[in-house]
Design a protein around this motif. Sequence first.
Motif, PDB file in Angstrom:
ATOM      1  N   ILE A  63      51.353 -29.661   0.889  1.00 63.31           N
ATOM      2  CA  ILE A  63      51.428 -30.120   2.271  1.00 63.31           C
ATOM      3  C   ILE A  63      51.628 -28.953   3.227  1.00 63.31           C
ATOM      4  N   SER A  64      52.364 -27.913   2.793  1.00 59.40           N
ATOM      5  CA  SER A  64      52.605 -26.750   3.651  1.00 59.40           C
ATOM      6  C   SER A  64      51.325 -25.954   3.866  1.00 59.40           C
ATOM      7  N   ARG A  65      50.573 -25.727   2.791  1.00 51.54           N
ATOM      8  CA  ARG A  65      49.302 -25.007   2.940  1.00 51.54           C
ATOM      9  C   ARG A  65      48.331 -25.825   3.792  1.00 51.54           C
ATOM     10  N   LYS A  66      48.382 -27.134   3.630  1.00 52.97           N
ATOM     11  CA  LYS A  66      47.523 -28.017   4.426  1.00 52.97           C
ATOM     12  C   LYS A  66      47.883 -27.927   5.900  1.00 52.97           C
ATOM     13  N   ASN A  67      49.161 -27.837   6.210  1.00 55.12           N
ATOM     14  CA  ASN A  67      49.592 -27.744   7.606  1.00 55.12           C
ATOM     15  C   ASN A  67      49.112 -26.453   8.259  1.00 55.12           C
ATOM     16  N   VAL A  68      49.114 -25.349   7.500  1.00 59.02           N
ATOM     17  CA  VAL A  68      48.629 -24.083   8.053  1.00 59.02           C
ATOM     18  C   VAL A  68      47.129 -24.174   8.335  1.00 59.02           C
ATOM     19  N   ARG A  69      46.394 -24.755   7.403  1.00 60.58           N
ATOM     20  CA  ARG A  69      44.948 -24.925   7.624  1.00 60.58           C
ATOM     21  C   ARG A  69      44.687 -25.884   8.786  1.00 60.58           C
ATOM     22  N   ARG A  70      45.509 -26.913   8.889  1.00 65.82           N
ATOM     23  CA  ARG A  70      45.363 -27.877   9.982  1.00 65.82           C
ATOM     24  C   ARG A  70      45.572 -27.195  11.324  1.00 65.82           C
ATOM     25  N   SER A  71      46.544 -26.287  11.385  1.00 64.87           N
ATOM     26  CA  SER A  71      46.809 -25.558  12.617  1.00 64.87           C
ATOM     27  C   SER A  71      45.577 -24.801  13.078  1.00 64.87           C
ATOM     28  N   ASN A  72      44.924 -24.136  12.129  1.00 60.48           N
ATOM     29  CA  ASN A  72      43.718 -23.384  12.460  1.00 60.48           C
ATOM     30  C   ASN A  72      42.576 -24.305  12.885  1.00 60.48           C
TER      31      ASN A  72
END
Length: 332
Positions: free
Chosen positions: A124-133
């Motif tokens: 979920i954390s890696r997904k949130n970083v990608r979502r931010s981009n």
Amino acid sequence: MEVSLTEPSSPSAIAGGRIEISLRGRWQAVPAFWALGQTIIVTGGRVKIARVHDEEWIEEEVLAPEEYIRAIKANREIAKADIFTFVQKVPHITPCYTYPMELESTAVARVGNFTEWWDALPQISRKNVRRSNKRGVTIRQVQFTDDVICGIAEVQNETSIRQGRRYPHYGKSFEQVKRDHSGFLDHCDFIAAYFDGKIIGFLKVVYRGKVASILQINSMMAHFDKRPSNALVTKAAELCSARGVEYLTYARFNYGNKGEDSLREFKIRNGFEEMLVPRYYVPLTPWGQVSVKCKLYRSPLSILPRNVIRALVAARVKWYDLLRRTRAGVAQ
């Protein structure tokens, strides 16, 4: 007691046996003197506690505590202290001294290898970083310019209430924000999150050898869905790894008996774990001996039962929510 120290110390900064430090977001003058290449300050009310100024943000560690104790006693007319406290630095967790001590909970991420840190994050954390981009947020390492200061001020002045409590940096002017963040410019980085050309979040990381520390991180609540804070921490970990920094700290992992909360969960999701480091409390006076024995230096979060703390926190959240809704009604 949380002491936020955001101005580098030096002999010239001390005037009349006092120096200004930032305590809970407000600058205050406290007793101070220069000794052993450091500024020693004294804070506290009923129990006066001496410590090295900027202790959490400098690389140097107290290696000869007996010399500091002698210096404090020799300057007692300036700094009347009951206790001298100092902490071993991450990653030194094995006690080196026989003074009274407690283990201090510190949030630590192992960032020496960025790829390993990233791969160990929850999905979920890696997904949130990608979502931010994907949602248009760009992360940049920036200089401490007037434009960046204005951006930081806008983030801080978005709301007077954060995490269910009064936010001490709300309502500050350009000059106040500049002063707050002007410390450690020779060994820190500012990272900003931009959306549509506007700063919506920022992070300041201070380097001290093989360890770096997040001094402050904040982002606009209006852009929470874009997860700028996750992206900011990721950039900080990347910069640390590139500089050969092995550990990134972010204040406390556990705050006394408070237990789980949103900030602790955020740290866990971004690769931080608890490291217990020895903090020493050396009595300097008879009252200091009583205070150390009875642990009078502890904050309410370390004394009150967890269920009481949770009840008080819930009541505070409701109170500030009521104030917010009342003010919104008056504004309309």
